[in-house]
Design an enzyme around this catalytic site. Structure first.
Site, PDB file in Angstrom:
ATOM      1  N   LYS A  11       0.846  -1.206   0.000  1.00  0.00           N
ATOM      2  CA  LYS A  11       0.000   0.000   0.000  1.00  0.00           C
ATOM      3  C   LYS A  11       0.875   1.246   0.000  1.00  0.00           C
ATOM      4  CE  LYS A  11       0.785   1.505   4.470  1.00  0.00           C
ATOM      5  NZ  LYS A  11       1.679   2.645   4.715  1.00  0.00           N
ATOM      6  N   PRO A  93       9.542  -4.426  -0.269  1.00  0.00           N
ATOM      7  CA  PRO A  93      10.702  -4.113   0.579  1.00  0.00           C
ATOM      8  C   PRO A  93      10.314  -3.986   2.048  1.00  0.00           C
ATOM      9  CG  PRO A  93      10.528  -2.575  -1.270  1.00  0.00           C
ATOM     10  CD  PRO A  93       9.294  -3.407  -1.292  1.00  0.00           C
ATOM     11  N   GLY A  97       7.581   1.538   4.559  1.00  0.00           N
ATOM     12  CA  GLY A  97       6.297   2.258   4.633  1.00  0.00           C
ATOM     13  C   GLY A  97       5.277   1.709   3.659  1.00  0.00           C
ATOM     14  N   LEU A  98       5.533   0.503   3.134  1.00  0.00           N
ATOM     15  CA  LEU A  98       4.613  -0.104   2.165  1.00  0.00           C
ATOM     16  C   LEU A  98       3.782  -1.216   2.802  1.00  0.00           C
ATOM     17  CD1 LEU A  98       7.158  -0.290  -0.803  1.00  0.00           C
ATOM     18  CD2 LEU A  98       5.339   1.396  -0.481  1.00  0.00           C
ATOM     19  N   GLY A 100       4.232  -4.290   3.846  1.00  0.00           N
ATOM     20  CA  GLY A 100       4.242  -5.673   3.364  1.00  0.00           C
ATOM     21  C   GLY A 100       3.923  -6.678   4.460  1.00  0.00           C
ATOM     22  N   GLY A 101       4.485  -6.487   5.634  1.00  0.00           N
ATOM     23  CA  GLY A 101       4.245  -7.418   6.747  1.00  0.00           C
ATOM     24  C   GLY A 101       2.785  -7.430   7.160  1.00  0.00           C
ATOM     25  N   SER A 102       2.168  -6.254   7.174  1.00  0.00           N
ATOM     26  CA  SER A 102       0.750  -6.151   7.542  1.00  0.00           C
ATOM     27  C   SER A 102      -0.128  -6.807   6.478  1.00  0.00           C
ATOM     28  CB  SER A 102       0.339  -4.682   7.696  1.00  0.00           C
ATOM     29  OG  SER A 102       1.083  -4.078   8.726  1.00  0.00           O
ATOM     30  N   ASP A 135      -2.045  -1.350  10.681  1.00  0.00           N
ATOM     31  CA  ASP A 135      -2.210  -1.353   9.215  1.00  0.00           C
ATOM     32  C   ASP A 135      -2.886  -2.622   8.690  1.00  0.00           C
ATOM     33  OD1 ASP A 135      -1.037   1.081   8.850  1.00  0.00           O
ATOM     34  OD2 ASP A 135       0.888   0.298   8.123  1.00  0.00           O
TER      35      ASP A 135
END
Ligand code: C5P
Length: 293
Positions: A11, A93, A97-98, A100-102, A135
């Site tokens: 996101k 990455p 702030g994207l 990915g883990g969430s 998130d």
């Protein structure tokens, strides 16, 4: 179900307003999340335990991984006996702030619900997502959505549409808690608590849209990392209609009207940002994809 495969999108935040500090240490947000075309892939097979492996050396494969915690939480809440072997192919990455883990965690809730044949709707999964991280609930929906409270109260918005993006991912990560801490010291309420909610619910018409883009965390990160500001300015000079840091950073993205201008910006900026990863992408009216095999 013998195997479930999930694709989990990254996101960006089209807007991120920090309204206040909460008693629980988190911050009251008003943000617009936007799913983008950059995906992690997760495969789920039946197993007696929950086991995790990934193709990324920096990703923990134990109970500290949010994916593990998501599977474990759903297993405990639904009282089932089994487990799952999860394989993660990481493309988003870390620390950028994207989220990915969430996204991987939300994908895990959706995928395990299918694998274990649970009667789990969004109403059941959303409180679990909220417990995993601020998130995570957004990714149960994806697309374009507003997040309030800790960013975890989700309301669907009109689709933003599919716009070309250029992501600039610098060779360093951003520490979310620290960024919030520094930014909130700068907030002088109520001057900053603009009536942002009144701006929502619109249909993303140009040119007024530009008023929507903003990130209250951006300035304090730019102060310590001036190259992020330089990259953002480079995007705007290269023709981006808007450019912002995503979430708490460190990724900075530009939105373009067409693919040709995005590609020209990519060509322009590559030389000056050799150590960065410059990733073409686009905004998406989609969320987590689940494939059942
Ligand atoms: O929920 P999550 O673990 O993703 O948040 C990481 C950190 O970011 C929190 O521990 C908190 O310091 C900060 N944060 C915040 N306010 C939010 C979301 C995150 O202060 N709304």
């Amino acid at each position: 179900m013998s195997r479930v495969v999930a694709e989990a999108p990254a996101k960006i935040n089209l807007t991120l307003r920090v309204l206040d500090r909460r008693p629980d240490g988190y911050h009251e947000l008003d943000t617009v999340f936007q799913a983008i075309d950059l995906w992690d892939r997760l495969e789920f097979d039946h197993d007696r335990e929950i086991r995790l492996e990934s193709d990324h050396a920096d990703l923990p494969d134990d109970g500290t991984n949010l994916v593990y915690r998501a599977a474990d939480l759903l297993r405990a809440e639904s009282g089932i006996d089994g487990g799952t072997k999860i394989r993660i192919v990481k493309k988003i990455p870390l620390g950028g702030g994207l989220a990915g883990g969430s996204s991987d965690a939300a994908a895990t809730l959706l995928a395990c619900a299918r694998l274990w044949d649970l009667d789990a709707d969004l109403e059941m999964l959303e409180p679990l997502a909220r417990r995993l991280g601020a998130d995570v609930p957004f990714f149960l929906y994806g697309r374009t959505a507003r997040g309030t409270a800790r960013g975890d109260r989700i309301e669907r918005l009109q689709p933003f549409g599919e716009k070309p993006l250029l992501l600039g991912v610098p060779p360093f990560e951003s520490a979310t808690a620290e960024v919030f801490e520094r930014a909130s010291r700068r907030l002088t309420l109520p001057a900053n608590s603009v009536n942002f909610p009144a701006l929502f619910g619109h249909k993303w018409k140009q040119p007024n849209d530009l008023a929507f883009f903003g990130n209250d965390l951006q300035e304090s990160v730019f102060e310590t990392r001036p190259e992020l500001r330089t990259f953002r300015e480079g995007l705007l000079v290269a023709g981006a209609t808007a450019a912002l840091m995503s979430g708490s950073g460190s990724t900075v993205f530009g939105i373009f009207e067409d693919v040709a201008s995005r590609d020209a910006a990519l060509a322009n900026l590559t030389g000056d940002f050799e150590t960065w990863s410059l990733v073409p992408s686009r905004t998406l009216d989609e969320g987590v994809r689940i494939h059942v095999g």
